[in-house]
Design a protein around this motif. Structure first.
Motif, PDB file in Angstrom:
ATOM      1  N   TRP A   1      69.359 -68.077   3.063  1.00  0.00           N
ATOM      2  CA  TRP A   1      68.940 -67.717   4.418  1.00  0.00           C
ATOM      3  C   TRP A   1      69.990 -66.837   5.091  1.00  0.00           C
ATOM      4  CZ3 TRP A   1      64.191 -68.256   5.974  1.00  0.00           C
ATOM      5  CH2 TRP A   1      63.393 -69.242   5.394  1.00  0.00           C
ATOM      6  N   HIS A   2      69.568 -65.726   5.626  1.00  0.00           N
ATOM      7  CA  HIS A   2      70.485 -64.817   6.328  1.00  0.00           C
ATOM      8  C   HIS A   2      69.691 -63.857   7.213  1.00  0.00           C
ATOM      9  CE1 HIS A   2      69.050 -62.353   2.997  1.00  0.00           C
ATOM     10  NE2 HIS A   2      69.419 -61.283   3.692  1.00  0.00           N
ATOM     11  N   SER A   3      70.432 -63.196   8.099  1.00  0.00           N
ATOM     12  CA  SER A   3      69.892 -62.023   8.790  1.00  0.00           C
ATOM     13  C   SER A   3      70.689 -60.852   8.246  1.00  0.00           C
ATOM     14  CB  SER A   3      70.123 -62.104  10.295  1.00  0.00           C
ATOM     15  OG  SER A   3      69.598 -63.297  10.798  1.00  0.00           O
TER      16      SER A   3
ATOM     17  N   ALA B   1      69.845 -47.088   0.044  1.00  0.00           N
ATOM     18  CA  ALA B   1      68.944 -48.101  -0.532  1.00  0.00           C
ATOM     19  C   ALA B   1      69.790 -49.184  -1.173  1.00  0.00           C
ATOM     20  CB  ALA B   1      68.027 -47.466  -1.580  1.00  0.00           C
ATOM     21  N   PHE B   2      69.547 -50.399  -0.743  1.00  0.00           N
ATOM     22  CA  PHE B   2      70.253 -51.538  -1.326  1.00  0.00           C
ATOM     23  C   PHE B   2      69.272 -52.197  -2.294  1.00  0.00           C
ATOM     24  CE2 PHE B   2      72.027 -55.807  -1.372  1.00  0.00           C
ATOM     25  CZ  PHE B   2      73.373 -55.496  -1.550  1.00  0.00           C
ATOM     26  N   VAL B   3      69.647 -52.278  -3.559  1.00  0.00           N
ATOM     27  CA  VAL B   3      68.696 -52.752  -4.574  1.00  0.00           C
ATOM     28  C   VAL B   3      69.141 -54.116  -5.111  1.00  0.00           C
ATOM     29  CG1 VAL B   3      67.542 -52.217  -6.749  1.00  0.00           C
ATOM     30  CG2 VAL B   3      68.183 -50.362  -5.195  1.00  0.00           C
ATOM     31  N   ASN B   4      68.221 -55.070  -5.078  1.00  0.00           N
ATOM     32  CA  ASN B   4      68.495 -56.420  -5.574  1.00  0.00           C
ATOM     33  C   ASN B   4      67.711 -56.658  -6.853  1.00  0.00           C
ATOM     34  OD1 ASN B   4      69.975 -57.554  -3.205  1.00  0.00           O
ATOM     35  ND2 ASN B   4      68.049 -57.091  -2.157  1.00  0.00           N
ATOM     36  N   CYS B   5      68.315 -57.391  -7.755  1.00  0.00           N
ATOM     37  CA  CYS B   5      67.617 -57.770  -8.988  1.00  0.00           C
ATOM     38  C   CYS B   5      67.641 -59.289  -9.120  1.00  0.00           C
ATOM     39  CB  CYS B   5      68.317 -57.113 -10.181  1.00  0.00           C
ATOM     40  SG  CYS B   5      67.660 -57.666 -11.762  1.00  0.00           S
ATOM     41  N   TYR B   6      66.473 -59.889  -9.274  1.00  0.00           N
ATOM     42  CA  TYR B   6      66.356 -61.340  -9.444  1.00  0.00           C
ATOM     43  C   TYR B   6      65.872 -61.579 -10.868  1.00  0.00           C
ATOM     44  CZ  TYR B   6      66.343 -61.043  -4.342  1.00  0.00           C
ATOM     45  OH  TYR B   6      66.652 -60.757  -3.035  1.00  0.00           O
ATOM     46  N   ASP B   7      66.788 -61.993 -11.709  1.00  0.00           N
ATOM     47  CA  ASP B   7      66.478 -62.133 -13.123  1.00  0.00           C
ATOM     48  C   ASP B   7      66.093 -63.577 -13.400  1.00  0.00           C
ATOM     49  OD1 ASP B   7      66.289 -61.893 -15.804  1.00  0.00           O
ATOM     50  OD2 ASP B   7      68.435 -61.680 -16.189  1.00  0.00           O
TER      51      ASP B   7
ATOM     52  N   THR C   1      61.588 -60.638 -14.233  1.00  0.00           N
ATOM     53  CA  THR C   1      62.506 -60.032 -13.260  1.00  0.00           C
ATOM     54  C   THR C   1      61.770 -59.420 -12.065  1.00  0.00           C
ATOM     55  OG1 THR C   1      64.028 -59.554 -15.048  1.00  0.00           O
ATOM     56  CG2 THR C   1      64.333 -58.289 -13.027  1.00  0.00           C
ATOM     57  N   ARG C   2      62.383 -59.603 -10.900  1.00  0.00           N
ATOM     58  CA  ARG C   2      61.893 -58.924  -9.690  1.00  0.00           C
ATOM     59  C   ARG C   2      62.957 -57.956  -9.212  1.00  0.00           C
ATOM     60  NH1 ARG C   2      62.669 -60.128  -3.960  1.00  0.00           N
ATOM     61  NH2 ARG C   2      61.092 -59.013  -2.751  1.00  0.00           N
ATOM     62  N   ILE C   3      62.510 -56.758  -8.851  1.00  0.00           N
ATOM     63  CA  ILE C   3      63.402 -55.769  -8.236  1.00  0.00           C
ATOM     64  C   ILE C   3      62.976 -55.622  -6.772  1.00  0.00           C
ATOM     65  CG2 ILE C   3      63.968 -53.294  -8.150  1.00  0.00           C
ATOM     66  CD1 ILE C   3      65.314 -54.533 -10.542  1.00  0.00           C
ATOM     67  N   ASN C   4      63.966 -55.589  -5.907  1.00  0.00           N
ATOM     68  CA  ASN C   4      63.686 -55.360  -4.486  1.00  0.00           C
ATOM     69  C   ASN C   4      64.569 -54.218  -3.998  1.00  0.00           C
ATOM     70  OD1 ASN C   4      65.147 -56.232  -1.625  1.00  0.00           O
ATOM     71  ND2 ASN C   4      62.926 -56.180  -1.572  1.00  0.00           N
ATOM     72  N   ILE C   5      63.934 -53.267  -3.328  1.00  0.00           N
ATOM     73  CA  ILE C   5      64.691 -52.114  -2.815  1.00  0.00           C
ATOM     74  C   ILE C   5      64.577 -52.117  -1.293  1.00  0.00           C
ATOM     75  CG2 ILE C   5      64.908 -49.591  -2.825  1.00  0.00           C
ATOM     76  CD1 ILE C   5      63.214 -49.753  -5.505  1.00  0.00           C
TER      77      ILE C   5
ATOM     78  N   LYS D   1      65.558 -65.482  10.441  1.00  0.00           N
ATOM     79  CA  LYS D   1      66.299 -65.421   9.173  1.00  0.00           C
ATOM     80  C   LYS D   1      65.296 -65.287   8.042  1.00  0.00           C
ATOM     81  CE  LYS D   1      70.566 -67.433  10.480  1.00  0.00           C
ATOM     82  NZ  LYS D   1      71.846 -67.723   9.913  1.00  0.00           N
ATOM     83  N   HIS D   2      65.789 -64.761   6.918  1.00  0.00           N
ATOM     84  CA  HIS D   2      64.911 -64.639   5.758  1.00  0.00           C
ATOM     85  C   HIS D   2      65.651 -65.037   4.489  1.00  0.00           C
ATOM     86  CE1 HIS D   2      66.788 -60.626   6.323  1.00  0.00           C
ATOM     87  NE2 HIS D   2      66.786 -60.545   5.006  1.00  0.00           N
ATOM     88  N   ALA D   3      64.880 -65.332   3.461  1.00  0.00           N
ATOM     89  CA  ALA D   3      65.457 -65.780   2.186  1.00  0.00           C
ATOM     90  C   ALA D   3      64.456 -65.510   1.069  1.00  0.00           C
ATOM     91  CB  ALA D   3      65.734 -67.286   2.246  1.00  0.00           C
TER      92      ALA D   3
HETATM   93  O1  LIG Z   1      64.688 -59.478  -2.102  1.00  0.00           O
HETATM   94  C1  LIG Z   1      64.225 -59.415  -0.972  1.00  0.00           C
HETATM   95  O2  LIG Z   1      63.014 -59.325  -0.737  1.00  0.00           O
HETATM   96  C2  LIG Z   1      65.149 -59.513   0.217  1.00  0.00           C
HETATM   97  C3  LIG Z   1      66.527 -59.013  -0.011  1.00  0.00           C
HETATM   98  C4  LIG Z   1      67.368 -59.132   1.205  1.00  0.00           C
HETATM   99  O3  LIG Z   1      67.120 -59.943   2.051  1.00  0.00           O
HETATM  100  C5  LIG Z   1      68.522 -58.260   1.408  1.00  0.00           C
HETATM  101  O4  LIG Z   1      68.842 -57.427   0.551  1.00  0.00           O
HETATM  102  O5  LIG Z   1      69.145 -58.360   2.469  1.00  0.00           O
END
Ligand SMILES: O=C(O)CCC(=O)C(=O)O
Ligand SMILES: [Fe+2]
Length: 462
Positions: free
Chosen positions: A274-276, A260-266, A364-368, A346-348
């Motif tokens: 933008w990336h794939s 699980a790759f976890v992102n935090c947007y504070d 804050t948003r957390i994305n897993i 691509k997504h962003a």
């Molecule tokens: O935060 C998100 O919804 C996407 C995160 C993402 O694109 C990634 O971790 O590769």
């Protein structure tokens, strides 16, 4: 990810300077920036136009002889229009899809299995989607709202907010400089043994990860729930969109996430460019289960339009060439990125101007993102380049010629102080996406490569 300056400090200082003196969209005078190096100029452009690819920004800057103001003006001109923020800065409301849609083929171009509509999201327009039915019809994603039981979702959010206190920005090399992603993240795997394997055996952007953690109790509890939902969604997509037949190179196995790759947007300004997603360890036609918690943010997607070198068509570097689609992801929603996604879209997560605070996480948003690292893509099986590092798997996205073809290439261009050895090898996969290794061909390729000392091979220019 958006570019920043030569050193992160330099970039941040410039940003501070800029913030202190003018609003983000205010005109900039060229004199101030003329003598700054290209990467600093790119940093300025990126902060003014955060929704645009760094590759595209570089191209636009070069096309305007390094003039930041001319490049910025060109970006603002209607033909290179960027993401449209609503004038009040709030997350947009659903527009009538009848305005955007008319009967036609499916958005990924594959044959219709049922009556569908073609998106008419045009250059310069962003279509905001909230409804899961619209999302699955017009993008390679599906969304399940209110995915987890409320208490579990809130518990996971709290646990990740605690973990995120020690997350760091990912640094990577961009145009010869080391820069940092505009959000923080960390990587979680099943157990201690996997933690050590990840740190020792896997390479990301040319280096090993130092922050790898064990799945927390809630991450582990949620994993099988995500697994079941993603497999159901995958099958439903195959049945409804592809006449019951999976895509070529899509794995036939059960999707069984092991990381699980976890992102935090504070705060609203934190983002991801933008990336794939990297397919090196997931294989082709990768599927990703992405859980959003806390503050609702926009997840934008756009189809990649390859160019054929003619220049008579829409500019494929323009992130709005075919319009962007904004998927609104509230707390406790699961987004599945299907097999069509990484190769051709691509997504962003673009910066927001305002956000509605969440009762637990505030701004804050957390994305897993749950991911399935496939055994056959372990770096011990994949080609090594002249630098001695396992190579990275990529796909041709920018050129019509060979569009969608996979290849292995050297990572070293991403490592500070290291030059790429320009290793290049077309990847081959069986119907289910397992690598096919033609050892004789590979050895010959090795011999040829060792002889190769000239400029970048033509096939590298993808
Ligand atoms: O935060 C998100 O919804 C996407 C995160 C993402 O694109 C990634 O971790 O590769
Ligand atoms: Fe991603």
């Amino acid at each position: 990810m958006p570019p920043t300056s030569g050193t992160l400090d330099a970039f941040l200082n410039l940003k501070k300077r800029k913030r202190g003196t003018r609003a983000d969209n205010e005109a900039i005078t060229e004199d101030e920036w003329t003598h700054e190096p290209t990467d600093v100029k790119l940093g300025i452009l990126a902060s003014l136009h955060p929704a645009i690819d760094h590759d595209a920004l570089l191209d636009i800057l070069l096309a305007h002889n390094g003039s930041v103001s001319a490049a910025s003006a060109a970006i603002k001109a209607p033909q290179v229009l960027t993401a449209k923020k609503q004038s009040n800065g709030e997350i947009g409301h659903q527009k009538s899809l009848r305005f955007f849609a008319a009967p036609a083929a499916r958005p990924d171009g594959s044959p219709n299995s049922k009556k569908r509509t073609k998106l008419l999201s045009k250059k310069g327009a962003t279509l905001h989607l909230f409804d899961p039915l619209d999302i699955e019809e017009h993008t390679p994603c599906s969304v399940i709202h209110n995915f987890l039981p409320v208490e579990l979702a809130n518990g996971l959010l709290r646990e990740m907010l605690e973990e995120a206190k020690t997350f760091e920005k990912i640094t990577f090399k961009l145009f010869d400089n080391v820069v940092a992603s505009p959000h923080t993240s960390s990587f979680f795997v099943q157990n201690l043994e996997e933690v050590n394997k990840q740190k020792r055996e896997y390479i990301y952007n040319g280096s090993q990860l130092t922050d790898v953690r064990q799945l927390t109790p809630h991450l582990a509890e949620v994993k099988p729930i995500v697994q079941e939902a993603v497999n159901n969604e995958m099958q439903r997509r195959i049945d409804t969109c592809h006449n019951g037949k999976k895509l070529k190179h899509q794995s036939a196995e059960t999707w069984a996430p092991n990381a699980a790759f976890v992102n935090c947007y504070d705060g609203p300004q934190q983002s991801v460019g933008w990336h794939s997603d990297q397919m090196t360890y997931l294989g082709p036609r990768a599927i990703i289960g992405s859980l959003s918690l806390g503050v609702a943010r926009e997840f934008r997607v756009r189809r990649i339009l390859p160019k054929n070198g003619g220049g008579d068509e829409d500019d494929p570097r323009d992130p709005d060439a075919e319009g962007q689609i904004s998927i609104h992801l509230p707390h406790n929603s699961l987004l599945v990125m299907h097999a069509e996604m990484q190769e051709a879209w691509k997504h962003a997560v673009t910066p927001a101007q305002t956000i509605d605070p969440h009762p637990i996480s505030g701004r804050t948003r957390i994305n897993i993102t749950y991911r399935y690292y496939r055994d056959s893509f372990h770096p011990k099986f994949t080609p090594r380049c002249h630098c001695g590092i396992a190579t990275v798997l990529r796909v041709v996205q920018r050129k019509k010629e060979n569009f969608g073809r996979y290849f292995w290439m050297c990572h070293a261009g991403n490592i500070p102080d290291k030059e790429s050895c320009y290793f290049f090898y077309w990847a081959e996969f069986d119907e289910d996406g397992n690598p096919i290794w033609d050892k004789e061909k590979y050895r010959k390729k090795e011999r040829d490569r060792q002889k190769h000392t000239g400029p970048v091979a033509d096939e590298l220019r993808v």
